[in-house]
Scaffold this motif. Structure first.
Motif, PDB file in Angstrom:
ATOM      1  N   ARG A   1       7.756  -2.823  -4.770  1.00 54.55           N
ATOM      2  CA  ARG A   1       7.661  -4.206  -5.246  1.00 54.55           C
ATOM      3  C   ARG A   1       8.937  -4.617  -5.973  1.00 54.55           C
ATOM      4  NH1 ARG A   1       2.228  -2.828  -6.562  1.00 54.55           N
ATOM      5  NH2 ARG A   1       2.843  -2.461  -8.740  1.00 54.55           N
TER       6      ARG A   1
ATOM      7  N   THR B   1      11.585  -4.984  -3.417  1.00 51.85           N
ATOM      8  CA  THR B   1      11.312  -6.194  -2.627  1.00 51.85           C
ATOM      9  C   THR B   1      11.689  -7.442  -3.413  1.00 51.85           C
ATOM     10  OG1 THR B   1       9.490  -5.096  -1.466  1.00 51.85           O
ATOM     11  CG2 THR B   1       9.539  -7.507  -1.414  1.00 51.85           C
ATOM     12  N   ASP B   2      11.286  -7.455  -4.695  1.00 49.57           N
ATOM     13  CA  ASP B   2      11.629  -8.599  -5.552  1.00 49.57           C
ATOM     14  C   ASP B   2      13.141  -8.736  -5.693  1.00 49.57           C
ATOM     15  OD1 ASP B   2       8.970  -9.116  -5.892  1.00 49.57           O
ATOM     16  OD2 ASP B   2       8.809  -8.129  -7.854  1.00 49.57           O
ATOM     17  N   LYS B   3      13.810  -7.612  -5.849  1.00 48.10           N
ATOM     18  CA  LYS B   3      15.263  -7.638  -5.994  1.00 48.10           C
ATOM     19  C   LYS B   3      15.919  -8.167  -4.716  1.00 48.10           C
ATOM     20  CE  LYS B   3      19.237  -4.686  -7.101  1.00 48.10           C
ATOM     21  NZ  LYS B   3      20.009  -5.058  -5.913  1.00 48.10           N
ATOM     22  N   ILE B   4      15.416  -7.676  -3.571  1.00 50.66           N
ATOM     23  CA  ILE B   4      15.960  -8.142  -2.286  1.00 50.66           C
ATOM     24  C   ILE B   4      15.717  -9.636  -2.116  1.00 50.66           C
ATOM     25  CG2 ILE B   4      15.680  -7.987   0.217  1.00 50.66           C
ATOM     26  CD1 ILE B   4      15.115  -4.983  -0.170  1.00 50.66           C
ATOM     27  N   GLU B   5      14.504 -10.082  -2.474  1.00 49.24           N
ATOM     28  CA  GLU B   5      14.191 -11.510  -2.358  1.00 49.24           C
ATOM     29  C   GLU B   5      15.091 -12.338  -3.266  1.00 49.24           C
ATOM     30  OE1 GLU B   5      10.058 -11.923  -3.158  1.00 49.24           O
ATOM     31  OE2 GLU B   5       9.433 -11.301  -1.146  1.00 49.24           O
ATOM     32  N   ARG B   6      15.315 -11.833  -4.488  1.00 53.82           N
ATOM     33  CA  ARG B   6      16.212 -12.551  -5.414  1.00 53.82           C
ATOM     34  C   ARG B   6      17.623 -12.610  -4.859  1.00 53.82           C
ATOM     35  NH1 ARG B   6      13.318  -9.612  -9.369  1.00 53.82           N
ATOM     36  NH2 ARG B   6      15.024  -8.107  -9.531  1.00 53.82           N
ATOM     37  N   ASP B   7      18.073 -11.489  -4.311  1.00 52.35           N
ATOM     38  CA  ASP B   7      19.418 -11.448  -3.733  1.00 52.35           C
ATOM     39  C   ASP B   7      19.533 -12.410  -2.539  1.00 52.35           C
ATOM     40  OD1 ASP B   7      20.185  -9.598  -5.589  1.00 52.35           O
ATOM     41  OD2 ASP B   7      19.916  -7.861  -4.275  1.00 52.35           O
ATOM     42  N   ILE B   8      18.472 -12.404  -1.706  1.00 55.08           N
ATOM     43  CA  ILE B   8      18.481 -13.295  -0.537  1.00 55.08           C
ATOM     44  C   ILE B   8      18.490 -14.752  -0.978  1.00 55.08           C
ATOM     45  CG2 ILE B   8      17.098 -14.105   1.417  1.00 55.08           C
ATOM     46  CD1 ILE B   8      16.210 -11.219   1.842  1.00 55.08           C
ATOM     47  N   ASN B   9      17.632 -15.082  -1.953  1.00 55.60           N
ATOM     48  CA  ASN B   9      17.578 -16.460  -2.451  1.00 55.60           C
ATOM     49  C   ASN B   9      18.900 -16.869  -3.083  1.00 55.60           C
ATOM     50  OD1 ASN B   9      14.925 -16.819  -1.647  1.00 55.60           O
ATOM     51  ND2 ASN B   9      14.073 -16.124  -3.594  1.00 55.60           N
TER      52      ASN B   9
END
Length: 207
Positions: free
Chosen positions: A53, A56-64
């Motif tokens: 999680r 995943t959150d870190k990847i989502e933040r990086d993607i955003n």
């Protein structure tokens, strides 16, 4: 029962008790180990899920973050391209206005502007200024509109006229320069997607 038999019975009893104790201890140890292993597995899964999680959150933040940067760059690039196209468009427009000023229709256009200014002035004094480059049209306009005080402006304004009603302190600015400035201010690109007309043909909305 003789002594040897008693001893054998005693040993058998001790061995049986020892085996029972050993078996019970082994079962308890095995159960404890299985429980510990099960708890370890649950904790490992929990840590793994938590890490997943977090990652995943870190990847989502990086993607955003990257999407926001790309979107900002895209908007900046689009804005620059719009300004370039806008400048080209108004350069062409200025060239067309300059060409128009060399035609007989331009003199007719000036006459119409004089007439509109006279309607606004009524019986009041009206002063009209021409662009310095329209000096060659001053005499003819003065003959056509003897009631109007006409003179050349000290500053160029790309054609058209400027007028003044001294009694009401009203400035009439029908110069091409003013109209182009207003057109620049009002101009915008229509970035809506293409849509189909009733015949199914692709068309683009016009600004």
């Amino acid at each position: 029962m003789n002594t040897e038999e008693k001893l054998k019975h005693f040993l058998d009893t001790c061995m049986e008790d020892a085996r029972a104790r050993s078996s019970r201890m082994m079962q308890e140890y095995t159960a404890a180990q299985e429980k510990a292993f099960d708890e370890h597995q649950k904790e490992a899964r929990r840590r793994s899920q938590l890490q997943v999680r977090q990652e995943t959150d870190k990847i989502e933040r990086d993607i955003n973050k990257q999407l926001s940067i790309e979107q900002l760059n895209l908007k900046r690039s689009l804005g620059q391209k719009q300004e370039e196209l806008k400048e080209k468009l108004f350069t062409v427009l200025e060239e067309k206005l300059d060409a128009f000023r060399k035609t007989p229709e331009y003199e007719t256009f000036l006459s119409h502007q004089f007439q509109d200014a006279l309607k606004l002035a009524g019986d009041e004094e009206l002063r009209i200024y021409l662009d310095p480059s329209d000096k060659d049209k001053l005499d003819q306009l003065a003959k056509s509109f003897p009631a109007v005080h006409i003179q050349l402006s000290d500053e160029p304004f790309m054609g058209g006229i400027r007028g003044v009603l001294p009694s009401r302190k009203i400035l009439i600015d029908n110069s091409f320069q003013a109209r182009l400035a207003q057109a620049r201010e009002d101009f915008h690109f229509d970035l809506s997607l293409t849509e189909k007309d009733p015949q199914g043909q692709q068309k683009r909305r016009e600004s």
